[in-house]
Design an enzyme around this catalytic site. Structure first.
Site, mmCIF file in Angstrom:
data_model
loop_
_atom_site.group_PDB
_atom_site.id
_atom_site.type_symbol
_atom_site.label_atom_id
_atom_site.label_comp_id
_atom_site.label_asym_id
_atom_site.label_seq_id
_atom_site.Cartn_x
_atom_site.Cartn_y
_atom_site.Cartn_z
ATOM 1 N N GLY A 263 46.576 -40.111 -29.879
ATOM 2 C CA GLY A 263 45.370 -40.911 -30.020
ATOM 3 C C GLY A 263 44.084 -40.113 -30.117
ATOM 4 O O GLY A 263 44.080 -38.880 -30.116
ATOM 5 N N CYS A 289 46.326 -29.745 -24.302
ATOM 6 C CA CYS A 289 46.303 -30.558 -25.515
ATOM 7 C C CYS A 289 45.326 -31.727 -25.373
ATOM 8 O O CYS A 289 44.126 -31.524 -25.365
ATOM 9 C CB CYS A 289 47.717 -31.026 -25.855
ATOM 10 S SG CYS A 289 47.893 -31.516 -27.579
ATOM 11 N N PHE A 290 45.793 -32.961 -25.245
ATOM 12 C CA PHE A 290 44.904 -34.102 -25.036
ATOM 13 C C PHE A 290 44.066 -33.886 -23.781
ATOM 14 O O PHE A 290 42.893 -34.262 -23.731
ATOM 15 C CB PHE A 290 45.743 -35.377 -24.917
ATOM 16 C CG PHE A 290 44.967 -36.653 -25.130
ATOM 17 C CD1 PHE A 290 44.148 -36.817 -26.228
ATOM 18 C CD2 PHE A 290 45.089 -37.703 -24.234
ATOM 19 C CE1 PHE A 290 43.442 -37.997 -26.435
ATOM 20 C CE2 PHE A 290 44.392 -38.889 -24.430
ATOM 21 C CZ PHE A 290 43.576 -39.035 -25.524
ATOM 22 N N GLN A 293 41.022 -31.891 -24.654
ATOM 23 C CA GLN A 293 40.002 -32.695 -25.314
ATOM 24 C C GLN A 293 39.271 -33.590 -24.310
ATOM 25 O O GLN A 293 38.055 -33.777 -24.396
ATOM 26 C CB GLN A 293 40.662 -33.541 -26.398
ATOM 27 C CG GLN A 293 41.298 -32.716 -27.511
ATOM 28 C CD GLN A 293 42.329 -33.489 -28.303
ATOM 29 O OE1 GLN A 293 42.406 -34.709 -28.245
ATOM 30 N NE2 GLN A 293 43.161 -32.769 -29.049
ATOM 31 N N ASN A 331 50.272 -29.303 -31.314
ATOM 32 C CA ASN A 331 50.442 -30.633 -31.890
ATOM 33 C C ASN A 331 49.170 -31.425 -31.618
ATOM 34 O O ASN A 331 49.078 -32.137 -30.636
ATOM 35 C CB ASN A 331 51.660 -31.350 -31.302
ATOM 36 C CG ASN A 331 51.768 -32.774 -31.798
ATOM 37 O OD1 ASN A 331 51.103 -33.154 -32.754
ATOM 38 N ND2 ASN A 331 52.590 -33.581 -31.148
ATOM 39 N N GLY A 333 45.483 -33.310 -33.648
ATOM 40 C CA GLY A 333 44.673 -33.602 -34.823
ATOM 41 C C GLY A 333 43.199 -33.701 -34.516
ATOM 42 O O GLY A 333 42.393 -33.936 -35.419
ATOM 43 N N PHE A 334 42.826 -33.547 -33.223
ATOM 44 C CA PHE A 334 41.432 -33.567 -32.796
ATOM 45 C C PHE A 334 41.112 -32.260 -32.083
ATOM 46 O O PHE A 334 42.018 -31.574 -31.586
ATOM 47 C CB PHE A 334 41.164 -34.750 -31.860
ATOM 48 C CG PHE A 334 41.273 -36.090 -32.517
ATOM 49 C CD1 PHE A 334 40.145 -36.739 -32.997
ATOM 50 C CD2 PHE A 334 42.505 -36.713 -32.661
ATOM 51 C CE1 PHE A 334 40.241 -37.981 -33.609
ATOM 52 C CE2 PHE A 334 42.618 -37.958 -33.269
ATOM 53 C CZ PHE A 334 41.479 -38.591 -33.748
ATOM 54 N N HIS A 385 50.494 -25.907 -26.169
ATOM 55 C CA HIS A 385 51.577 -26.305 -25.267
ATOM 56 C C HIS A 385 52.238 -25.083 -24.620
ATOM 57 O O HIS A 385 53.149 -24.487 -25.199
ATOM 58 C CB HIS A 385 52.632 -27.098 -26.038
ATOM 59 C CG HIS A 385 52.172 -28.457 -26.457
ATOM 60 N ND1 HIS A 385 52.566 -29.607 -25.814
ATOM 61 C CD2 HIS A 385 51.332 -28.851 -27.448
ATOM 62 C CE1 HIS A 385 52.005 -30.653 -26.397
ATOM 63 N NE2 HIS A 385 51.245 -30.219 -27.390
ATOM 64 N N GLU A 387 54.309 -25.036 -22.240
ATOM 65 C CA GLU A 387 55.669 -25.274 -21.732
ATOM 66 C C GLU A 387 56.725 -24.796 -22.728
ATOM 67 O O GLU A 387 57.904 -24.698 -22.392
ATOM 68 C CB GLU A 387 55.867 -26.762 -21.407
ATOM 69 C CG GLU A 387 56.184 -27.664 -22.570
ATOM 70 C CD GLU A 387 54.994 -27.912 -23.479
ATOM 71 O OE1 GLU A 387 55.206 -28.233 -24.661
ATOM 72 O OE2 GLU A 387 53.842 -27.768 -23.002
#
Length: 431
Positions: A263, A289-290, A293, A331, A333-334, A385, A387
């Site tokens: 998202g 990652c997210f 952000q 992985n 897109g933002f 990532h 991990e």
């Protein structure tokens, strides 16, 4: 624009498939996995291995994934490698699926797994041409149509009709999706379960971390538990009261972790407010990652959508705290829009109440911000990532850095050691 790759005439009509982009570009191929219709943002992954981990990564929710590797499915599918309990991609695009599985670990084929979970895919597509189009035009909405869904009244459906359906599907920008992939119940991953040789004889965990599940991968709490950390995974909807209730009050080291997830970070208002509450309380924080952000947004920085994103296991990143380059798994897109200031500058939120922040990691392909480190708070994050499921292990040290932050806070923050100045790394705008 139509790029024709029509299957041979001997192919049954039921196996025909079409991939339709929102700009009207159409690719013809064969159904792979389930037949029917699916929509999503179409993205490409450059990983040559690890397709099972990719498929089961919740960060791919509502995305159609194109594999740039031409041959996919050789090692089949097993019950040990998934990163969640289901496949999350909305569609799958490959060029040449394996005709035969060749691995002693395989329990069934990739095509069988896709069909069994209802994932609509397409094969026999020129994925090189498709990837080049996405690189040139940017990711966009797409749809895969196969079998009876390509026919109406005994005749092929007009491409214009398929394009219209794609254009009516939801966009990724503005999508609040973490709640759709998060666990609904809290659960705990114990060091004694993951590392019984060291922690199975009644040895207490060295720290407790509350991991907010925004689309967490299975291996992430395992990597922490391997290091002696008890991990309590809680739902995306958790409040700061829920987080504090899950942390011990006996004086042992504690921390909070925000996972990867799907998202638009600009739509994640609840998560940002929860993170600000964590920062206000001085609880050690790590996000990936997210989570990176969201830390950026909590600190007052903006986020923006990349043209085609970073997805694969071969992305070079400079860690400016060690001056080392690591190959990493991505992985996303933002990205975060923060200045590449080696000395650190005040975070914009609320007049700089969170102190100084430095961009600690920089992508070497395009100078995208790949990590943030707070200099006046016990908090940091990375965009990729660590991990390593699937992927290289260069970034595994970040879990050790988090453990060190919790157990030895006096040693925080790490100093910037990179000889690369902001001017050298960022000779132009970084987005």
């Amino acid at each position: 624009m139509t790029i024709s790759m029509t299957p041979p005439a001997t192919t049954p009509a039921a196996t025909s498939a079409a991939l339709v982009l929102e700009d009207g570009t159409t690719y013809r191929g064969r159904a792979y996995g389930a037949t029917g219709t699916t929509f999503g943002e179409i993205v490409f992954s450059t990983g040559m291995t690890g397709y099972q981990e990719t498929l089961t990564d919740p960060s791919y929710h509502r995305q159609i994934v194109v594999m740039t590797a031409p041959h996919v499915g050789n090692t089949g599918v097993n019950d040990e490698d998934p990163e969640s309990d289901r496949i999350w991609v909305s569609g799958y695009v490959v060029r040449d699926p394996a005709r035969r599985v060749s691995s002693w670990r395989a329990q069934h084929s990739l095509g069988e797994e896709l069909a069994g979970q209802g994932i609509v895919g397409i094969s026999d597509v020129d994925t090189r041409a498709l990837t080049r189009r996405l690189r040139e035009e940017g990711v966009m909405r797409a749809g895969i149509f196969s079998g009876d869904d390509l026919v109406r009244g005994g005749y092929p459906r007009p491409v214009e009709e398929l394009v219209a359906e794609v254009q009516a599907s939801p966009q990724m920008a503005g999508a609040d999706l973490a709640r759709e992939v998060s666990t609904t119940e809290a659960y705990t991953v114990e060091p004694a379960t993951v590392n019984p040789a060291e922690y199975g004889a009644g040895k207490a965990p060295i720290a407790t971390v509350v991991a907010v599940d925004l689309g967490i991968k299975t291996m992430t709490p395992v990597r922490l538990a391997e290091r002696g950390v008890r991990v309590v995974v809680v739902p995306q909807s958790s409040t700061i009261a829920d987080v504090e209730a899950a942390l011990p009050d006996d004086g042992t080291p504690t921390g909070v972790f925000f996972s990867n997830g799907p998202g638009d970070p600009g739509a994640a208002g609840h998560e940002v407010e929860l993170l600000r509450a964590v920062l206000d309380r001085g609880i050690p924080f790590f996000g990936i990652c997210f989570g990176n952000q969201l830390l950026g947004r909590a600190l007052g920085y903006g986020t923006y959508k990349l043209g085609y994103g970073h997805r694969g296991i071969n992305q070079p990143v400079l860690d400016r705290t060690t001056a080392k380059v690591e190959v990493t798994a991505h992985n996303h897109g933002f990205a975060v829009d923060a200045p590449l200031d080696e000395e650190g500058s005040a975070a914009p939120h609320d007049g700089g109440r969170y102190g100084r922040v430095v961009v600690s990691h920089v992508g070497l392909n395009d100078r995208v911000v790949e990590g943030l480190t707070c200099l006046d708070l016990p908090a940091f994050s990375v965009q990729y990532h660590p991990e390593a499921a699937a992927g290289p292990h260069d970034a595994a040290y970040l879990f050790d850095r988090f453990v060190g932050l919790m157990t030895n806070p006096a040693a925080w923050p790490p100093a910037i050691k990179s000889p690369h100045s902001a001017a050298q790394i960022n000779t132009e705008e970084n987005h």
